[in-house]
Design a protein around this motif. Structure first.
Motif, PDB file in Angstrom:
ATOM      1  N   ARG A 194       0.810  -1.219   0.000  1.00 35.36           N
ATOM      2  CA  ARG A 194       0.000   0.000   0.000  1.00 35.36           C
ATOM      3  C   ARG A 194       0.838   1.262   0.000  1.00 35.36           C
ATOM      4  N   HIS A 195       2.007   1.225   0.685  1.00 32.52           N
ATOM      5  CA  HIS A 195       2.764   2.459   0.907  1.00 32.52           C
ATOM      6  C   HIS A 195       4.077   2.546   0.138  1.00 32.52           C
ATOM      7  N   SER A 196       4.443   1.527  -0.625  1.00 32.84           N
ATOM      8  CA  SER A 196       5.763   1.517  -1.259  1.00 32.84           C
ATOM      9  C   SER A 196       5.971   2.719  -2.191  1.00 32.84           C
ATOM     10  N   ARG A 197       4.921   3.143  -2.904  1.00 29.38           N
ATOM     11  CA  ARG A 197       5.082   4.238  -3.854  1.00 29.38           C
ATOM     12  C   ARG A 197       5.221   5.600  -3.180  1.00 29.38           C
ATOM     13  N   ALA A 198       4.777   5.706  -1.930  1.00 29.24           N
ATOM     14  CA  ALA A 198       4.759   7.014  -1.267  1.00 29.24           C
ATOM     15  C   ALA A 198       5.922   7.216  -0.304  1.00 29.24           C
ATOM     16  N   ILE A 199       6.771   6.208  -0.149  1.00 27.91           N
ATOM     17  CA  ILE A 199       7.831   6.292   0.860  1.00 27.91           C
ATOM     18  C   ILE A 199       8.767   7.463   0.583  1.00 27.91           C
ATOM     19  N   ARG A 200       9.210   7.595  -0.649  1.00 31.64           N
ATOM     20  CA  ARG A 200      10.167   8.653  -0.981  1.00 31.64           C
ATOM     21  C   ARG A 200       9.600  10.032  -0.647  1.00 31.64           C
ATOM     22  N   GLY A 201       8.381  10.313  -1.083  1.00 35.91           N
ATOM     23  CA  GLY A 201       7.775  11.613  -0.839  1.00 35.91           C
ATOM     24  C   GLY A 201       7.556  11.892   0.630  1.00 35.91           C
ATOM     25  N   GLU A 202       7.131  10.877   1.395  1.00 32.90           N
ATOM     26  CA  GLU A 202       6.892  11.069   2.820  1.00 32.90           C
ATOM     27  C   GLU A 202       8.181  11.389   3.562  1.00 32.90           C
ATOM     28  N   LEU A 203       9.269  10.693   3.216  1.00 31.97           N
ATOM     29  CA  LEU A 203      10.550  10.951   3.870  1.00 31.97           C
ATOM     30  C   LEU A 203      11.053  12.361   3.558  1.00 31.97           C
ATOM     31  N   GLN A 204      10.994  12.736   2.299  1.00 31.33           N
ATOM     32  CA  GLN A 204      11.478  14.059   1.915  1.00 31.33           C
ATOM     33  C   GLN A 204      10.638  15.160   2.550  1.00 31.33           C
ATOM     34  N   HIS A 205       9.341  14.924   2.665  1.00 31.55           N
ATOM     35  CA  HIS A 205       8.465  15.923   3.282  1.00 31.55           C
ATOM     36  C   HIS A 205       8.805  16.094   4.757  1.00 31.55           C
ATOM     37  N   SER A 206       9.067  15.003   5.468  1.00 36.86           N
ATOM     38  CA  SER A 206       9.383  15.110   6.896  1.00 36.86           C
ATOM     39  C   SER A 206      10.695  15.844   7.110  1.00 36.86           C
ATOM     40  N   ILE A 207      11.685  15.609   6.245  1.00 39.23           N
ATOM     41  CA  ILE A 207      12.967  16.317   6.366  1.00 39.23           C
ATOM     42  C   ILE A 207      12.796  17.801   6.041  1.00 39.23           C
ATOM     43  N   ASP A 208      12.038  18.101   4.987  1.00 36.14           N
ATOM     44  CA  ASP A 208      11.784  19.495   4.625  1.00 36.14           C
ATOM     45  C   ASP A 208      11.029  20.226   5.734  1.00 36.14           C
ATOM     46  N   LEU A 209      10.081  19.542   6.348  1.00 32.60           N
ATOM     47  CA  LEU A 209       9.296  20.170   7.407  1.00 32.60           C
ATOM     48  C   LEU A 209      10.182  20.524   8.591  1.00 32.60           C
ATOM     49  N   ALA A 210      11.080  19.603   8.954  1.00 30.65           N
ATOM     50  CA  ALA A 210      11.995  19.880  10.067  1.00 30.65           C
ATOM     51  C   ALA A 210      12.937  21.027   9.724  1.00 30.65           C
ATOM     52  N   ALA A 211      13.395  21.069   8.474  1.00 27.04           N
ATOM     53  CA  ALA A 211      14.310  22.134   8.064  1.00 27.04           C
ATOM     54  C   ALA A 211      13.612  23.490   8.053  1.00 27.04           C
ATOM     55  N   SER A 212      12.343  23.531   7.642  1.00 24.27           N
ATOM     56  CA  SER A 212      11.608  24.800   7.562  1.00 24.27           C
ATOM     57  C   SER A 212      11.367  25.389   8.944  1.00 24.27           C
ATOM     58  N   ARG A 213      11.316  24.530   9.952  1.00 27.41           N
ATOM     59  CA  ARG A 213      11.108  25.017  11.308  1.00 27.41           C
ATOM     60  C   ARG A 213      12.406  25.505  11.954  1.00 27.41           C
ATOM     61  N   GLY A 214      13.529  25.232  11.264  1.00 26.20           N
ATOM     62  CA  GLY A 214      14.808  25.742  11.751  1.00 26.20           C
ATOM     63  C   GLY A 214      15.405  24.951  12.889  1.00 26.20           C
ATOM     64  N   GLN A 215      14.777  23.875  13.269  1.00 21.23           N
ATOM     65  CA  GLN A 215      15.327  23.070  14.359  1.00 21.23           C
ATOM     66  C   GLN A 215      14.815  21.630  14.214  1.00 21.23           C
ATOM     67  N   GLY A 216      15.572  20.717  14.777  1.00 28.95           N
ATOM     68  CA  GLY A 216      15.135  19.332  14.807  1.00 28.95           C
ATOM     69  C   GLY A 216      15.457  18.527  13.571  1.00 28.95           C
ATOM     70  N   ILE A 217      16.124  19.134  12.555  1.00 25.98           N
ATOM     71  CA  ILE A 217      16.399  18.356  11.357  1.00 25.98           C
ATOM     72  C   ILE A 217      17.408  17.244  11.631  1.00 25.98           C
ATOM     73  N   TRP A 218      18.342  17.495  12.555  1.00 26.22           N
ATOM     74  CA  TRP A 218      19.314  16.469  12.933  1.00 26.22           C
ATOM     75  C   TRP A 218      18.588  15.262  13.486  1.00 26.22           C
ATOM     76  N   TRP A 219      17.626  15.530  14.396  1.00 28.17           N
ATOM     77  CA  TRP A 219      16.853  14.438  14.983  1.00 28.17           C
ATOM     78  C   TRP A 219      15.915  13.806  13.962  1.00 28.17           C
TER      79      TRP A 219
END
Length: 288
Positions: A92-117
């Motif tokens: 069910r989720h194999s096609r969306a893995i790449r986008g979900e991972l990149q979105h979570s990293i981008d979201l952490a980066a946009s907040r200016g903190q927590g990207i390391w974690w």
């Protein structure tokens, strides 16, 4: 050996694919300092998975008699549940893995903190989920195969999985992913059906489950099919083969294999249509 190879090929590929996607995205956004938390996450997850496998194996080795059979049954049925969940989740989720991972990293980066974690935890949970599942499956496979063969097959599967994930994400190699997950998923369904059948056998041997009809058929007259031969060991490890099973073992195997195979091979469109129909029925019912 084939069972452990298949398990680690599938589990290792899923984990390595996630790590490779994170690695490639870190390079794309030119943040080399994020490589360290990624590899720390991978290393911590691998260590935790190995530790869990060693502890479970050591606990089983210390048991005898009915307690050992019950422990094998518990490990096997747990592996069946996790295997079943895994093949459906990945489909069910194999096609969306790449986008979900990149979105979570981008979201952490946009907040200016927590990207390391964010990077470290994404790598950690991707590997630890597959690692703990693999440890459980390998221990279940070891109930019908030698530890050396299980280890050899597992390491070979892991090596090929890591190489394949690297080639797919970083090398640009196009693999028929849907076909890969469908074929390995079907083989794991049969493996899980065998585990369920062996769970029944363990519980019957320990006296915890009734026995209605033993030796539904008896093929022990064919020496090459007995559990002491290489063919018998392979069939036992891969498909839960028993040359003289009880009726409960046969029912458990066929019931699981037929039901899960049907559900697994159903097209996503048919599943979506069925879900929409159920939702519409509930909505119309609540409207009354």
């Amino acid at each position: 050996m084939l069972a452990s190879f298949l398990i680690m090929l599938r589990e290792g590929f899923e984990a390595a694919l996630v790590v490779a996607i994170i690695y490639a995205y870190i390079r794309k956004i030119d943040r080399p300092e994020l490589m360290r938390p990624m590899w720390l996450g991978v290393g911590g997850a691998a260590a935790l998975s190995v530790l869990a496998g060693v502890l479970i194996h050591g606990t089983l080795e210390g048991l005898e008699g009915a307690a050992r059979l019950r422990a094998f049954a518990a490990i096997s049925v747990a592996a069946v549940f996790v295997l079943t969940w895994m093949v459906f989740w990945m489909r069910r989720h194999s096609r969306a893995i790449r986008g979900e991972l990149q979105h979570s990293i981008d979201l952490a980066a946009s907040r200016g903190q927590g990207i390391w974690w964010a990077v470290g935890l994404a790598a950690f949970f991707a590997v630890v989920r597959e690692g703990l599942e693999a440890a459980l499956f390998l221990i279940a496979a070891a109930t019908t195969d030698s530890g050396g063969l299980v280890l050899t097959g597992g390491l070979l599967g892991l090596a090929i999985a890591a190489a394949a994930a690297y080639l797919v994400v970083l090398g640009g190699l196009r693999l028929p992913m849907a076909q890969f997950f469908k074929i390995t998923g079907m083989m794991l369904v049969l493996f899980a059906a065998g585990l369920l059948s062996r769970t029944v056998m363990f519980l019957q041997a320990s006296g915890d489950l009734f026995l209605t009809w033993n030796n539904v058929y008896d093929l022990t007259g064919y020496a090459w099919l007995t559990v002491d031969t290489e063919v018998g060991k392979f069939l036992g490890a891969m498909f839960g083969w028993d040359p003289r099973p009880s009726i409960e073992q046969v029912v458990a195997y066929l019931g699981y294999a037929i039901t899960v195979t049907y559900l697994f091979l159903r097209s996503p469109q048919r599943e979506a249509a069925a879900a929409q129909q159920r939702q519409a029925t509930r909505t119309s019912g609540s409207g009354h």
